[in-house]
Design a protein around this motif. Sequence first.
Motif, short mmCIF file in Angstrom:
data_model
loop_
_atom_site.label_atom_id
_atom_site.label_comp_id
_atom_site.label_asym_id
_atom_site.label_seq_id
_atom_site.Cartn_x
_atom_site.Cartn_y
_atom_site.Cartn_z
N MET A 144 0.84 -1.16 0.00
CA MET A 144 0.00 0.00 0.00
C MET A 144 0.90 1.23 0.00
SD MET A 144 -3.02 0.76 2.73
CE MET A 144 -2.55 -0.67 3.57
N ILE A 145 0.52 2.21 -0.79
CA ILE A 145 1.25 3.47 -0.86
C ILE A 145 0.29 4.60 -0.48
CG2 ILE A 145 2.44 5.09 -2.38
CD1 ILE A 145 3.30 2.71 -4.05
N LEU A 146 0.72 5.45 0.41
CA LEU A 146 -0.07 6.60 0.80
C LEU A 146 0.47 7.81 0.07
CD1 LEU A 146 -2.29 7.70 2.58
CD2 LEU A 146 -0.61 8.01 4.39
N THR A 147 -0.35 8.36 -0.84
CA THR A 147 0.06 9.55 -1.60
C THR A 147 -0.84 10.71 -1.18
OG1 THR A 147 -1.37 8.84 -3.41
CG2 THR A 147 0.95 8.28 -3.58
N ASN A 148 -0.33 11.52 -0.32
CA ASN A 148 -1.06 12.60 0.35
C ASN A 148 -2.42 12.09 0.80
OD1 ASN A 148 1.13 14.19 0.40
ND2 ASN A 148 0.66 15.24 -1.48
N PRO A 149 -3.57 12.63 0.40
CA PRO A 149 -4.79 12.11 0.99
C PRO A 149 -5.26 10.78 0.36
CG PRO A 149 -5.34 13.88 -0.48
CD PRO A 149 -3.82 13.80 -0.42
N GLU A 150 -4.62 10.32 -0.71
CA GLU A 150 -5.07 9.11 -1.39
C GLU A 150 -4.26 7.88 -1.02
OE1 GLU A 150 -5.97 8.83 -5.54
OE2 GLU A 150 -6.44 10.95 -5.58
N LEU A 151 -4.93 6.75 -1.04
CA LEU A 151 -4.33 5.46 -0.76
C LEU A 151 -4.24 4.69 -2.07
CD1 LEU A 151 -3.65 4.34 2.03
CD2 LEU A 151 -5.85 3.24 2.05
N THR A 152 -3.11 4.07 -2.37
CA THR A 152 -2.97 3.25 -3.58
C THR A 152 -2.59 1.84 -3.15
OG1 THR A 152 -2.22 5.18 -4.81
CG2 THR A 152 -1.83 3.04 -5.81
N PRO A 153 -3.57 0.91 -3.17
CA PRO A 153 -3.26 -0.46 -2.77
C PRO A 153 -2.54 -1.23 -3.87
CG PRO A 153 -5.58 -0.26 -3.30
CD PRO A 153 -4.99 1.11 -3.43
N ILE A 154 -1.62 -2.11 -3.47
CA ILE A 154 -0.84 -2.93 -4.39
C ILE A 154 -0.88 -4.36 -3.89
CG2 ILE A 154 1.44 -3.34 -5.38
CD1 ILE A 154 2.02 -0.39 -4.68
N GLU A 155 -1.18 -5.30 -4.79
CA GLU A 155 -1.15 -6.72 -4.45
C GLU A 155 -0.21 -7.42 -5.41
OE1 GLU A 155 -4.14 -10.48 -3.74
OE2 GLU A 155 -4.94 -8.46 -3.77
N VAL A 156 0.63 -8.29 -4.88
CA VAL A 156 1.58 -9.04 -5.70
C VAL A 156 1.07 -10.46 -5.84
CG1 VAL A 156 3.95 -9.84 -5.90
CG2 VAL A 156 3.48 -7.61 -4.88
N LYS A 157 0.96 -10.93 -7.11
CA LYS A 157 0.49 -12.28 -7.39
C LYS A 157 1.39 -12.91 -8.45
CE LYS A 157 -4.24 -12.25 -6.23
NZ LYS A 157 -5.40 -12.97 -6.58
N LEU A 158 1.49 -14.22 -8.40
CA LEU A 158 2.34 -14.90 -9.36
C LEU A 158 1.67 -15.05 -10.72
CD1 LEU A 158 5.03 -16.22 -9.84
CD2 LEU A 158 4.08 -18.36 -8.98
N SER A 159 0.42 -15.47 -10.76
CA SER A 159 -0.18 -15.72 -12.07
C SER A 159 -1.56 -15.09 -12.27
CB SER A 159 -0.28 -17.23 -12.33
OG SER A 159 -1.07 -17.82 -11.33
N GLU A 160 -2.40 -15.13 -11.27
CA GLU A 160 -3.77 -14.63 -11.40
C GLU A 160 -3.78 -13.11 -11.40
OE1 GLU A 160 -8.10 -15.57 -10.86
OE2 GLU A 160 -6.50 -17.01 -10.63
N THR A 161 -4.68 -12.50 -12.18
CA THR A 161 -4.74 -11.04 -12.20
C THR A 161 -5.95 -10.49 -11.47
OG1 THR A 161 -5.91 -11.02 -14.32
CG2 THR A 161 -3.50 -10.87 -14.38
N LYS A 162 -6.97 -11.28 -11.22
CA LYS A 162 -8.15 -10.81 -10.51
C LYS A 162 -7.93 -10.91 -9.01
CE LYS A 162 -11.58 -11.51 -13.99
NZ LYS A 162 -12.95 -11.87 -14.25
N SER A 163 -8.42 -9.92 -8.30
CA SER A 163 -8.25 -9.90 -6.85
C SER A 163 -9.50 -9.33 -6.20
CB SER A 163 -7.03 -9.08 -6.48
OG SER A 163 -6.97 -8.97 -5.08
N LYS A 164 -10.33 -10.19 -5.65
CA LYS A 164 -11.53 -9.73 -4.95
C LYS A 164 -11.17 -8.95 -3.70
CE LYS A 164 -14.62 -13.30 -6.61
NZ LYS A 164 -15.53 -14.39 -6.25
N SER A 165 -10.12 -9.39 -3.01
CA SER A 165 -9.74 -8.70 -1.77
C SER A 165 -9.25 -7.28 -2.06
CB SER A 165 -8.68 -9.49 -1.02
OG SER A 165 -7.54 -9.67 -1.81
#
Length: 64
Positions: A1-22
């Motif tokens: 997760m990256i906090l850029t001033n008032p905004e949050l930018t979530p990042i998820e690392v996956k090996l093969s799948e691109t969809k992420s419900k979480s």
Amino acid sequence: MILTNPELTPIEVKLSETKSKSLELFMRKFKAKKGYVVTSSQEVAQKSGVQAMPAYKYLLNAQK
């Protein structure tokens, strides 16, 4: 997760799948406009504001 001033930018690392419900659930809960799934090789733009991209491309963009 990256906090850029008032905004949050979530990042998820996956090996093969691109969809992420979480990740999408997190984005809805915290009202994040965009999020990233970092994969080994796939690149996909999804409707929900999630951008899947290969790790090398993400790291190159992070340097800017």
